[in-house]
Scaffold this motif. Sequence first.
Motif, short mmCIF file in Angstrom:
data_model
loop_
_atom_site.label_atom_id
_atom_site.label_comp_id
_atom_site.label_asym_id
_atom_site.label_seq_id
_atom_site.Cartn_x
_atom_site.Cartn_y
_atom_site.Cartn_z
N ALA A 1 0.85 -1.21 0.00
CA ALA A 1 0.00 0.00 0.00
C ALA A 1 0.88 1.25 0.00
O ALA A 1 0.60 2.22 -0.71
CB ALA A 1 -0.92 -0.01 1.22
N ASP A 2 1.95 1.22 0.76
CA ASP A 2 2.85 2.37 0.80
C ASP A 2 3.52 2.60 -0.55
O ASP A 2 3.59 3.73 -1.04
CB ASP A 2 3.90 2.15 1.91
N PHE B 1 0.72 4.04 -2.85
CA PHE B 1 0.20 5.40 -2.60
C PHE B 1 1.28 6.40 -2.19
O PHE B 1 0.98 7.58 -2.02
CB PHE B 1 -0.89 5.36 -1.52
N ASP B 2 2.51 5.91 -2.00
CA ASP B 2 3.60 6.78 -1.56
C ASP B 2 3.15 7.61 -0.35
O ASP B 2 3.16 8.85 -0.36
CB ASP B 2 4.03 7.69 -2.73
N ILE B 3 2.75 6.91 0.69
CA ILE B 3 2.21 7.55 1.90
C ILE B 3 3.26 8.47 2.53
O ILE B 3 4.45 8.16 2.50
CB ILE B 3 1.80 6.45 2.92
N ARG B 4 2.81 9.61 3.07
CA ARG B 4 3.76 10.55 3.70
C ARG B 4 4.48 9.85 4.84
O ARG B 4 3.87 9.10 5.60
CB ARG B 4 3.00 11.76 4.26
N TRP B 5 5.79 10.14 4.98
CA TRP B 5 6.57 9.33 5.90
C TRP B 5 6.09 9.43 7.34
O TRP B 5 6.16 8.48 8.11
CB TRP B 5 8.08 9.61 5.76
N ASN C 1 3.14 9.52 8.38
CA ASN C 1 2.02 8.58 8.57
C ASN C 1 2.50 7.14 8.45
O ASN C 1 2.10 6.27 9.23
CB ASN C 1 0.92 8.84 7.54
N LYS C 2 3.40 6.91 7.46
CA LYS C 2 3.79 5.52 7.25
C LYS C 2 4.70 4.99 8.34
O LYS C 2 4.84 3.79 8.51
CB LYS C 2 4.43 5.34 5.87
N LEU D 1 2.85 2.42 10.27
CA LEU D 1 2.30 1.20 9.66
C LEU D 1 2.78 -0.08 10.35
O LEU D 1 1.98 -0.98 10.62
CB LEU D 1 2.63 1.14 8.17
#
Length: 464
Positions: A150-151, A154-158, A160-161, A164
Amino acid sequence: MAPVQMTLLLGIGIALVCNSSYDPLLACLGISVLAYVATCALIPRLGPDFVRVGFSGKDMGKKDRPLIPETMGAVCAVVYLAAMFAFIPLLFYKYYVTSTSGAGNREQGVDAGIEMLHTGRQLRLFPHSKLAEYLASLLSLFSMLVLGVADDLFDIRWRNKLLLPGLAVLPLVFTYYVDFGVTQIALPASIYRLLFPDSPPMPTIVDIGALYYAYMFALAIFCPNSINILAGINGLEAGQALVIAIFLLINDAVYILPGRVLGISPIHPATEAHLFSTYFVLPLIAVTLALLKYNWYPASVFVGDTFCYFAGMVFAQVSIQGHFAKTLMLFLMPQVFNFIYSAPQLFGLVACPRHRLPKFNPETGLLEVSKVTFEAAKSPKGLQKLLLSTFSCLRLAKLDADPKTGAILASSNLTIVNLVLTWTGPLREDTLATVMLGIQAAFCTVGIVVRHTVVPLLFGRDNT
Ligand code: UD1
Ligand code: MG
């Protein structure tokens, strides 16, 4: 891989899995060989499909920035999980083969075992807690795989990630809670005497209760993320994971080998835990070795955040289950230093660009220190300026300053990859990767020596 080599490895793998002594360790070695072959075969075949669906990245360390497949860690993780699922019956085989007619015959044992399984007599001997522990670990790793993909997608902001892995470790933490619930830690003898002067000198163990669970979350969040931020050059993510895994295996061997090879008895209580760790680490070494083949300079694939999270979660999980988190932290010293050194950028004191990887110079073909630049109006002041100036004095950062006003215009990005380049000057990408892996191996070597020499002195005993 050449067909002859592949056939040979397949033969060795199958022979080890079907070993005549039904030894889980040999079977695990066999499964790992098969996992290596499968990963080697799958990565080049699946690469173009990954690019087609958008899992690709530009190799920023090359002149023309070629687009290559990313998230190849997902292939490793899937092969790893398949291997671990297939290993379940091999690991617990001895609990359904109970008695044999001797001389290596097993027919009686198999029949008797199955019958007893049906009548329930054998079930009470079956180590259900071990199976629960094993399955919970796989569930956590599976969750990590899903969240890692998922990361990458979507290249989740660090910011937030970062959390995970905390989500992925939940199955492991809750199974630990209902199954063991051991929340005690050993303290160095001197600290224990200081804190509890009236208690008996041995054992130097304290119950830290809920804090133990906080420490599990912290470890699970730290390991995957610390590998992910020590990255950006070909071979570094997979290479560091490989070195750490090899040293975990060496540490496990310290406990396992005396009993198995030299026949020294009694076998230490920690042996079981370290055997369990080996079962998780060996297949990881296999899939990582295969991934490194394709990710080493010049890389034909990227590992993706999926791999960093997955490998980090395997490390966190084996150290939680085996109660050797302190040993793991000794092996993760470069990651710990990189995290502390990066903290000003990670926590917003100093600006943090999307990428902090070294900068490629197309004229020389070498990698150079990458920099974060500050607009004239936003030049560092106060605490930020003090920190960067101190780093510069200690040769921990390279600053560009306005010759007239002295205002800081740019600073090297605060990662140990850039730090090494600050000290060595520009390097070829593969040389830099080799230096970084050499540093990792050196810290792990010191770590394992400290673990088995200094630590026993501090704790008043060695638990090997
Ligand atoms: C982390 C780092 C980031 C670094 C990046 C590189 C922090 C907070 N984040 O971000 O500074 O730039 O890893 O992996 O420290 N790439 C290469 N060559 C490589 C490996 C990666 O060029 O050998 C580039 C590719 O464009 C690839 C991208 O990095 O697509 C992957 O970056 P990603 O893993 O998404 O970055 P983060 O993990 O978010
Ligand atoms: Mg990454």
